[in-house]
Scaffold this active site. Sequence first.
Site, mmCIF file in Angstrom:
data_model
loop_
_atom_site.group_PDB
_atom_site.id
_atom_site.type_symbol
_atom_site.label_atom_id
_atom_site.label_comp_id
_atom_site.label_asym_id
_atom_site.label_seq_id
_atom_site.Cartn_x
_atom_site.Cartn_y
_atom_site.Cartn_z
ATOM 1 N N CYS A 56 0.681 -1.120 -0.041
ATOM 2 C CA CYS A 56 -0.299 0.016 -0.091
ATOM 3 C C CYS A 56 0.903 1.201 -0.016
ATOM 4 O O CYS A 56 1.502 1.499 0.874
ATOM 5 C CB CYS A 56 -0.889 0.027 1.218
ATOM 6 S SG CYS A 56 -2.065 1.234 1.181
ATOM 7 N N GLU B 261 -3.573 0.876 -6.332
ATOM 8 C CA GLU B 261 -2.575 -0.066 -6.732
ATOM 9 C C GLU B 261 -2.367 0.009 -8.375
ATOM 10 O O GLU B 261 -3.253 0.390 -9.164
ATOM 11 C CB GLU B 261 -3.120 -1.620 -6.391
ATOM 12 C CG GLU B 261 -1.995 -2.637 -6.397
ATOM 13 C CD GLU B 261 -0.649 -2.263 -5.531
ATOM 14 O OE1 GLU B 261 0.334 -1.749 -6.202
ATOM 15 O OE2 GLU B 261 -0.704 -2.331 -4.139
#
Length: 229
Positions: A2, A112
């Site tokens: 992340c 992402e």
Amino acid sequence: MCGRFTRTNDFFSEHVAAHKLAEQLSLFEPLPPLPPSYNIAPTQQIVAVRADDHDRHELVWLRWGLVPGWADDLSIGNRMINARSESVATKPAFRHAFKRRRCLILADGFYEWQKTGKAKQPYFIQMKGSGPFCFAGLWERWSKGDKPVESCTILTTDANELMAPLHDRMPVIIPPESYNLWLDVAVQEPERLLPLLRPFPDKDMVAYPVSTLVNSPRNNAPECIEPEH
């Protein structure tokens, strides 16, 4: 992993949702209005909840990128924005925080990047219904500079089926029914905590491609999360 996430203003400023979130987090003070951010990046200040010295749940601002107390300078935090859940109980940089300094990091989405040949396509991932959620985090206090710095890291785990085409890792999302357990400083046994660090159910999440605007942390606007056509 992340590396970017969001905390938008829609639900944090809306009274009913803010009250429900504060109730789920067992905050001892009302949730205040929080500034929106559509592209939160490492080293920035982020919003988290932790247990204070009286075991009450408090809202705090932490620097994203964990700096252990033994570090010589802040730069180590640039490499510690994430911690693998499989090793947090034993790795020297995280094991103390895993026992005594756990936190929940407020968010409503994250990004992402999927490799497509030589390019990378950013995706935005959120809950169905666009509601808030909390990442599992660890925090530390560093006191070797001019003033103490409190920092944090986001735990990661294996990707669920939704995330797998994008990346093999995803942030750990703690369900509301486990908030109190994760924040309880009296709980230190890995066998009680590690089961929480599993992939979040993919059926409750959605992902869609967005503009490469998000590639630069200088871009922090609603356009970052708009679907790419």
